[in-house]
Write a protein that holds these residues in place. Sequence first.
Motif, PDB file in Angstrom:
ATOM      1  N   TRP A   1      42.149  49.982  39.463  1.00 28.60           N
ATOM      2  CA  TRP A   1      42.453  50.834  40.861  1.00 28.60           C
ATOM      3  C   TRP A   1      41.628  50.131  41.752  1.00 28.60           C
ATOM      4  O   TRP A   1      40.215  50.267  41.869  1.00 28.60           O
ATOM      5  CB  TRP A   1      42.352  52.259  40.407  1.00 28.60           C
TER       6      TRP A   1
ATOM      7  N   ALA B   1      43.943  46.386  34.340  1.00 29.54           N
ATOM      8  CA  ALA B   1      44.403  46.926  35.399  1.00 29.54           C
ATOM      9  C   ALA B   1      43.235  47.634  36.098  1.00 29.54           C
ATOM     10  O   ALA B   1      42.663  48.550  35.517  1.00 29.54           O
ATOM     11  CB  ALA B   1      45.430  47.845  35.259  1.00 29.54           C
TER      12      ALA B   1
ATOM     13  N   GLY C   1      45.713  41.793  36.897  1.00 34.78           N
ATOM     14  CA  GLY C   1      45.671  43.017  36.966  1.00 34.78           C
ATOM     15  C   GLY C   1      44.913  43.679  38.140  1.00 34.78           C
ATOM     16  O   GLY C   1      44.880  44.921  38.449  1.00 34.78           O
ATOM     17  N   GLU C   2      44.739  42.997  39.337  1.00 39.96           N
ATOM     18  CA  GLU C   2      44.302  43.113  40.293  1.00 39.96           C
ATOM     19  C   GLU C   2      45.085  43.610  41.544  1.00 39.96           C
ATOM     20  O   GLU C   2      45.755  43.007  42.245  1.00 39.96           O
ATOM     21  CB  GLU C   2      43.088  42.257  40.956  1.00 39.96           C
ATOM     22  N   TRP C   3      45.607  45.012  41.507  1.00 40.22           N
ATOM     23  CA  TRP C   3      46.707  45.594  42.110  1.00 40.22           C
ATOM     24  C   TRP C   3      46.476  45.478  43.590  1.00 40.22           C
ATOM     25  O   TRP C   3      47.461  45.483  44.237  1.00 40.22           O
ATOM     26  CB  TRP C   3      46.780  46.821  41.565  1.00 40.22           C
TER      27      TRP C   3
ATOM     28  N   ALA D   1      48.591  42.867  45.601  1.00 37.48           N
ATOM     29  CA  ALA D   1      50.182  43.261  45.764  1.00 37.48           C
ATOM     30  C   ALA D   1      50.110  43.564  47.329  1.00 37.48           C
ATOM     31  O   ALA D   1      51.190  43.386  47.773  1.00 37.48           O
ATOM     32  CB  ALA D   1      50.502  44.402  44.786  1.00 37.48           C
TER      33      ALA D   1
ATOM     34  N   PHE E   1      46.483  38.744  41.031  1.00 38.77           N
ATOM     35  CA  PHE E   1      47.512  40.055  40.788  1.00 38.77           C
ATOM     36  C   PHE E   1      47.919  39.825  39.276  1.00 38.77           C
ATOM     37  O   PHE E   1      48.034  40.977  38.424  1.00 38.77           O
ATOM     38  CB  PHE E   1      48.851  39.779  41.477  1.00 38.77           C
TER      39      PHE E   1
ATOM     40  N   TRP F   1      44.677  40.782  31.511  1.00 31.32           N
ATOM     41  CA  TRP F   1      45.015  41.684  32.339  1.00 31.32           C
ATOM     42  C   TRP F   1      44.272  43.115  32.147  1.00 31.32           C
ATOM     43  O   TRP F   1      44.171  43.763  31.007  1.00 31.32           O
ATOM     44  CB  TRP F   1      46.438  42.052  31.976  1.00 31.32           C
TER      45      TRP F   1
END
Length: 324
Positions: A247, A245, A108-110, A113, A105, A243
Amino acid sequence: MNSTLALALALPCALLMGLAIQRGATCTVAAVDELLVKRSARRLASLAEASLWVAGGLLLARLAMQLPVLPAGHAVGAWTVAGAALLGLGAWVNGACVFGAIARFGSGEWAYALTPLGFFLGCLSAGLLFGAPAPQPLAAGSPVLALPPAAGALFIAFAAWRVVGLAWHGRQMFAQRLWAPHAATSVIGVSFVVMLLAVGAWAYTDLLADLARGMGARIGERLLLALALLAGAAWGGLRAGRWQARWPGVAQLLRCTAGGALMAWGTLLIPGSNDGLILVGMPLLWPYAWVAFATMCASIALAMRLAARFSHFRHGGRTQRAAS
């Protein structure tokens, strides 16, 4: 210690712990993968070192008459092994253990979450699937806390050696994108001990389990610590330029949710997730924690081996059909 002062001390430690988890890419799945692929136990040894830091810190706290209330140990049973196997399978499905999910996380590996969400949902559903296993508490205390003062002196010597090394390379280390595993787990272990002395035993997986049961003390305080842990990981990723990000696809979202749920089921059966095993059970030399962690690692390794063989068989079949 005043509760406000204790929280003010614990929050920076949670932030630093999140930073160390992200910078060290601390993860049991990564450690097992390194063992299988590179034949190196460096990451596994560093996780054991985190346990050593906690054990030494608790021994010194006991000698200083500042020992906090600690969780009880449990007897080894069939549920211990079954839960650990589920915990390992869930970590493999997720692609990271509960430590590794924080690190991912922070990069940036969303999708990661959703791992805590899956863990929460797993805690909600565990009672319907497994009933309520009642682990047998151990009557005897931790052998670590019965060690003589000489053991505390040995730990101080070890800690001084490590601290001098970290201080020597400190500025360079904080500038690096990736920390050496032992440096990261040393920071994790020390940060956890300070938090343990300040606010008691705490893990974000325990918080999620308590929320699912609708119980637990100091929920607001523990939520702040969890947010600080995540913020530290994100801060570490930003400062290191890691980081990016991304998707997530639907498949990754489902994997993280399902992996979190499987890890929750395993955690409740053991009882304890790998953060609690490494930072509480193993330092106290509770046998169930060592059995559970070893079984978890074996489960991850078996899942990796089976997945590799299935992939080889599938691609081999495609190659033969293409050649024909």
